[in-house]
Design an enzyme around this catalytic site. Sequence first.
Site, PDB file in Angstrom:
ATOM      1  N   ASP A 274      -6.322 -14.339   2.561  1.00 40.67           N
ATOM      2  CA  ASP A 274      -7.379 -13.579   3.234  1.00 40.67           C
ATOM      3  C   ASP A 274      -8.271 -12.873   2.227  1.00 40.67           C
ATOM      4  O   ASP A 274      -7.881 -12.625   1.085  1.00 40.67           O
ATOM      5  CB  ASP A 274      -6.750 -12.528   4.174  1.00 40.67           C
ATOM      6  CG  ASP A 274      -5.836 -11.569   3.426  1.00 40.67           C
ATOM      7  OD1 ASP A 274      -5.078 -12.048   2.539  1.00 40.67           O
ATOM      8  OD2 ASP A 274      -5.875 -10.360   3.687  1.00 40.67           O
ATOM      9  N   GLU A 275      -9.484 -12.547   2.681  1.00 38.99           N
ATOM     10  CA  GLU A 275     -10.398 -11.642   1.972  1.00 38.99           C
ATOM     11  C   GLU A 275     -10.454 -11.916   0.468  1.00 38.99           C
ATOM     12  O   GLU A 275     -10.167 -11.039  -0.342  1.00 38.99           O
ATOM     13  CB  GLU A 275      -9.970 -10.193   2.230  1.00 38.99           C
ATOM     14  CG  GLU A 275     -10.007  -9.830   3.712  1.00 38.99           C
ATOM     15  CD  GLU A 275      -9.487  -8.434   3.999  1.00 38.99           C
ATOM     16  OE1 GLU A 275     -10.003  -7.788   4.903  1.00 38.99           O
ATOM     17  OE2 GLU A 275      -8.526  -7.988   3.318  1.00 38.99           O
TER      18      GLU A 275
ATOM     19  N   HIS B  80      -6.490 -10.438  -3.261  1.00 38.48           N
ATOM     20  CA  HIS B  80      -5.573  -9.289  -3.238  1.00 38.48           C
ATOM     21  C   HIS B  80      -4.603  -9.346  -4.421  1.00 38.48           C
ATOM     22  O   HIS B  80      -3.384  -9.230  -4.248  1.00 38.48           O
ATOM     23  CB  HIS B  80      -4.816  -9.250  -1.908  1.00 38.48           C
ATOM     24  CG  HIS B  80      -5.694  -8.851  -0.762  1.00 38.48           C
ATOM     25  ND1 HIS B  80      -5.976  -7.546  -0.463  1.00 38.48           N
ATOM     26  CD2 HIS B  80      -6.391  -9.591   0.144  1.00 38.48           C
ATOM     27  CE1 HIS B  80      -6.790  -7.491   0.597  1.00 38.48           C
ATOM     28  NE2 HIS B  80      -7.068  -8.720   0.965  1.00 38.48           N
TER      29      HIS B  80
ATOM     30  N   ASP C 254       0.029  -6.955  -3.247  1.00 37.22           N
ATOM     31  CA  ASP C 254      -1.378  -6.696  -2.934  1.00 37.22           C
ATOM     32  C   ASP C 254      -2.021  -6.012  -4.125  1.00 37.22           C
ATOM     33  O   ASP C 254      -1.363  -5.790  -5.156  1.00 37.22           O
ATOM     34  CB  ASP C 254      -1.511  -5.854  -1.640  1.00 37.22           C
ATOM     35  CG  ASP C 254      -2.740  -6.281  -0.843  1.00 37.22           C
ATOM     36  OD1 ASP C 254      -3.845  -6.210  -1.404  1.00 37.22           O
ATOM     37  OD2 ASP C 254      -2.590  -6.714   0.312  1.00 37.22           O
TER      38      ASP C 254
ATOM     39  N   ARG D  22       0.860  -1.204   0.000  1.00 40.05           N
ATOM     40  CA  ARG D  22       0.000   0.000   0.000  1.00 40.05           C
ATOM     41  C   ARG D  22       0.887   1.242   0.000  1.00 40.05           C
ATOM     42  O   ARG D  22       0.625   2.205  -0.700  1.00 40.05           O
ATOM     43  CB  ARG D  22      -0.916  -0.010   1.217  1.00 40.05           C
ATOM     44  CG  ARG D  22      -2.196  -0.808   1.062  1.00 40.05           C
ATOM     45  CD  ARG D  22      -2.001  -2.215   0.559  1.00 40.05           C
ATOM     46  NE  ARG D  22      -3.213  -2.970   0.469  1.00 40.05           N
ATOM     47  CZ  ARG D  22      -3.688  -3.765   1.442  1.00 40.05           C
ATOM     48  NH1 ARG D  22      -3.013  -3.933   2.565  1.00 40.05           N
ATOM     49  NH2 ARG D  22      -4.814  -4.414   1.276  1.00 40.05           N
TER      50      ARG D  22
ATOM     51  N   THR E  79      -0.442  -0.535   5.736  1.00 41.88           N
ATOM     52  CA  THR E  79       0.022   0.844   5.519  1.00 41.88           C
ATOM     53  C   THR E  79      -0.857   1.682   4.578  1.00 41.88           C
ATOM     54  O   THR E  79      -0.369   2.630   3.973  1.00 41.88           O
ATOM     55  CB  THR E  79       1.478   0.826   4.996  1.00 41.88           C
ATOM     56  OG1 THR E  79       1.503   0.111   3.762  1.00 41.88           O
ATOM     57  CG2 THR E  79       2.418   0.182   5.989  1.00 41.88           C
ATOM     58  N   GLU E  80      -2.132   1.339   4.482  1.00 41.22           N
ATOM     59  CA  GLU E  80      -3.007   2.184   3.644  1.00 41.22           C
ATOM     60  C   GLU E  80      -2.890   3.654   4.045  1.00 41.22           C
ATOM     61  O   GLU E  80      -2.841   4.551   3.206  1.00 41.22           O
ATOM     62  CB  GLU E  80      -4.476   1.756   3.800  1.00 41.22           C
ATOM     63  CG  GLU E  80      -4.837   0.440   3.160  1.00 41.22           C
ATOM     64  CD  GLU E  80      -4.703  -0.737   4.128  1.00 41.22           C
ATOM     65  OE1 GLU E  80      -3.952  -0.626   5.125  1.00 41.22           O
ATOM     66  OE2 GLU E  80      -5.340  -1.772   3.872  1.00 41.22           O
TER      67      GLU E  80
ATOM     68  N   TYR F 110      -3.103  -5.174  15.602  1.00 41.52           N
ATOM     69  CA  TYR F 110      -3.121  -4.340  14.402  1.00 41.52           C
ATOM     70  C   TYR F 110      -2.658  -2.926  14.761  1.00 41.52           C
ATOM     71  O   TYR F 110      -3.414  -2.113  15.290  1.00 41.52           O
ATOM     72  CB  TYR F 110      -4.516  -4.352  13.762  1.00 41.52           C
ATOM     73  CG  TYR F 110      -4.662  -5.491  12.770  1.00 41.52           C
ATOM     74  CD1 TYR F 110      -4.092  -6.738  13.028  1.00 41.52           C
ATOM     75  CD2 TYR F 110      -5.328  -5.325  11.559  1.00 41.52           C
ATOM     76  CE1 TYR F 110      -4.197  -7.786  12.129  1.00 41.52           C
ATOM     77  CE2 TYR F 110      -5.438  -6.372  10.642  1.00 41.52           C
ATOM     78  CZ  TYR F 110      -4.871  -7.600  10.943  1.00 41.52           C
ATOM     79  OH  TYR F 110      -4.969  -8.629  10.041  1.00 41.52           O
ATOM     80  N   PHE F 111      -1.423  -2.681  14.426  1.00 41.75           N
ATOM     81  CA  PHE F 111      -0.821  -1.407  14.831  1.00 41.75           C
ATOM     82  C   PHE F 111      -1.157  -0.268  13.861  1.00 41.75           C
ATOM     83  O   PHE F 111      -0.643   0.834  13.993  1.00 41.75           O
ATOM     84  CB  PHE F 111       0.702  -1.560  14.973  1.00 41.75           C
ATOM     85  CG  PHE F 111       1.113  -2.370  16.188  1.00 41.75           C
ATOM     86  CD1 PHE F 111       0.185  -2.994  16.996  1.00 41.75           C
ATOM     87  CD2 PHE F 111       2.456  -2.493  16.519  1.00 41.75           C
ATOM     88  CE1 PHE F 111       0.557  -3.744  18.109  1.00 41.75           C
ATOM     89  CE2 PHE F 111       2.853  -3.226  17.633  1.00 41.75           C
ATOM     90  CZ  PHE F 111       1.903  -3.852  18.432  1.00 41.75           C
ATOM     91  N   ASP F 112      -2.033  -0.563  12.881  1.00 44.94           N
ATOM     92  CA  ASP F 112      -2.555   0.540  12.069  1.00 44.94           C
ATOM     93  C   ASP F 112      -3.784   1.150  12.748  1.00 44.94           C
ATOM     94  O   ASP F 112      -4.330   2.140  12.248  1.00 44.94           O
ATOM     95  CB  ASP F 112      -2.887   0.084  10.641  1.00 44.94           C
ATOM     96  CG  ASP F 112      -3.843  -1.106  10.590  1.00 44.94           C
ATOM     97  OD1 ASP F 112      -3.928  -1.864  11.586  1.00 44.94           O
ATOM     98  OD2 ASP F 112      -4.495  -1.288   9.551  1.00 44.94           O
TER      99      ASP F 112
ATOM    100  N   TRP G 148      -6.122 -13.738  12.399  1.00 46.69           N
ATOM    101  CA  TRP G 148      -6.212 -12.271  12.439  1.00 46.69           C
ATOM    102  C   TRP G 148      -7.616 -11.778  12.751  1.00 46.69           C
ATOM    103  O   TRP G 148      -7.795 -10.722  13.323  1.00 46.69           O
ATOM    104  CB  TRP G 148      -5.705 -11.653  11.135  1.00 46.69           C
ATOM    105  CG  TRP G 148      -6.601 -11.800   9.938  1.00 46.69           C
ATOM    106  CD1 TRP G 148      -6.699 -12.873   9.111  1.00 46.69           C
ATOM    107  CD2 TRP G 148      -7.523 -10.834   9.436  1.00 46.69           C
ATOM    108  NE1 TRP G 148      -7.621 -12.644   8.128  1.00 46.69           N
ATOM    109  CE2 TRP G 148      -8.139 -11.391   8.297  1.00 46.69           C
ATOM    110  CE3 TRP G 148      -7.885  -9.547   9.821  1.00 46.69           C
ATOM    111  CZ2 TRP G 148      -9.104 -10.704   7.550  1.00 46.69           C
ATOM    112  CZ3 TRP G 148      -8.847  -8.857   9.070  1.00 46.69           C
ATOM    113  CH2 TRP G 148      -9.441  -9.443   7.953  1.00 46.69           C
TER     114      TRP G 148
HETATM  115  C1  ACM Z   1      -5.913  -9.014   6.857  1.00 45.06           C
HETATM  116  O1  ACM Z   1      -5.897  -8.105   7.705  1.00 45.06           O
HETATM  117  N1  ACM Z   1      -6.647  -8.902   5.765  1.00 45.06           N
HETATM  118  C2  ACM Z   1      -5.118 -10.210   7.036  1.00 45.06           C
END
Ligand code: ACM
Length: 562
Positions: free
Chosen positions: A359-360, A296, A219, A190, A502-503, A451-453, A426
């Site tokens: 994921d996702e 992704h 990604d 990101r 890091t978005e 999640y440190f974001d 996660w």
């Molecule tokens: C994730 O946060 N999509 C692994």
Amino acid sequence: MNRDGQSRGRGGLRRFAGALTVAGFVASILLLVSSCGRRLEAERPVAVVPCPETVVEGEGSFHLTERMPCLLPDEAGYEAVGEALDEVLTPCFQHPLTRVRRLPVRGGIRFECCDTLADEAYRLEVTHDGIRILSGAAAGAFYAVQTLRQLLPSGALDPESRVRTVEIPTVVIVDRPAMAYRGLMLDVARHFFTVDEVKRTLDLMALHKMNVFHWHLTDDQGWRIEIRRYPELTRVGSVRRRTLIGKDPGGEYDETCRYDETPYGGYYTQEQIREVVEYAARRFITVIPEIEFPGHAVAALASYPWLSCTGERYEVRQTWDIDDRVFCPGRESTFEFIEGVLDEVMELFPSEWIHIGGDECPTKMWAGCPHCRERMRTEEISDLRGLQGYATARVERFLQAHGRQLIGWDEILEGGVTPTAVVMSWRGTEGGVRAARQGNRVVMSPSTYCYFDYYQTEDTDSEPLAWGGFLPLERVYAFDPLEGLDAGERCCVLGVQANLWTEYIPDFDQAQYMLLPRLSALAEVGWSLDRKNYDDYRRRLRRLIRIYDAAGYRYARHGIDD
Ligand code: ACM
Ligand code: ZN
């Protein structure tokens, strides 16, 4: 030039050099006089993060002087321990300690291998006569050096300091990590971070005795690793035409959305990847690469349209939320591609584990794809999610045939996971608990603690824009990755990992701000799980930040001041 001229020239030079020497001599005498008196006194009580297993303080201190030697064993890895020691002491003395093969009876630093200690365990003895470090292997000695760094007086951490003697409190510290896996994930897709910034991240990890760097390299918004067989991945896939400004409205993109129209890109050459892997290894950190599959994937599909279900030409994604456009597991060419990529990835990364994301991954494209339908028919797959299970299991077989293990986000459980896959939990710890109960190995990395974001304070107006959430220092510290598991299941939990997506983290300054000091709290979860105490941790953290300050790290004060 005649001989005379030559000699005059040389004589002149010699006289000039002589003048320099006299000036240098006077300067060094002055420096000597001023620094001779400057002995840095020991700071007590001993305060180390993560918390060591036992700390027994003695009376008085050891006076480490710049002329004292250091003795390292010949065993594998100790050269890197010596380098770490040099890094710790050079700011203070302005030069490393001399290495010797025999140490005098008094003074100096002696490293020794000890069969009865585990590889990462160490015993650090500081007496009036010297420092002795026993460890199971070089990794343990490296961690002892990190501890020693925290025993130094504040003035010795300053890169501008020049002292001849530092006092170190007499103490015996016996220490070992509670968990084998102590990880940090950095998303470089990101936003991109340079090789130097990645190295600084590894330095941060080393300071906190963390040992796995999970490098999120691909990604939707960027492909960041050079793959020689597929050059379009970096030529096309590493650059997005523009980037959304501000908070992503989640699919509702309209004319109110604003974009930074500057193309944004970056990738690591294979040479740079090797450099990072080597740099990490010298800090006893394993680098696990992540190549997202099958979701992704937009940056990859933008590079090679034949990887998607429709074959359409896409652009590298410019916004942040989940994308329906994923790899087509119906086509054989998709597997040929991912195996070709992984062949090069395995060449670059000696890690036993290779992360394939998972994921996702929406199944919408698969539902309408004749190749995917045909795959489901021939493989007797009854639902679309089963297609992901099929794809994951195929990649896992490929990795295992090459002696590697697959690791993936907890969605891989939904497609039916093989017993050998490692699950990274996660979406809470539920996936991890489920995986451990069925005997899969697990890394706990729930968004609620890791999640440190997420914001560090509820006063979000005073903070840089973040993903959302609220994850204060105290909550990170409170994480118990073994909760809800019985003794047998606990063995399946390898450890913990912090994730930095890091978005909304455009630069390394902000990355550090989001990481610190929360990384120290998670390090203590991973290293000192059986001896956590938040009040005591905060006391020790206030000492640790002397090192953050001296190293010029940017960090948040939440949880430190309040
Ligand atoms: C994730 O946060 N999509 C692994
Ligand atoms: Zn398809």
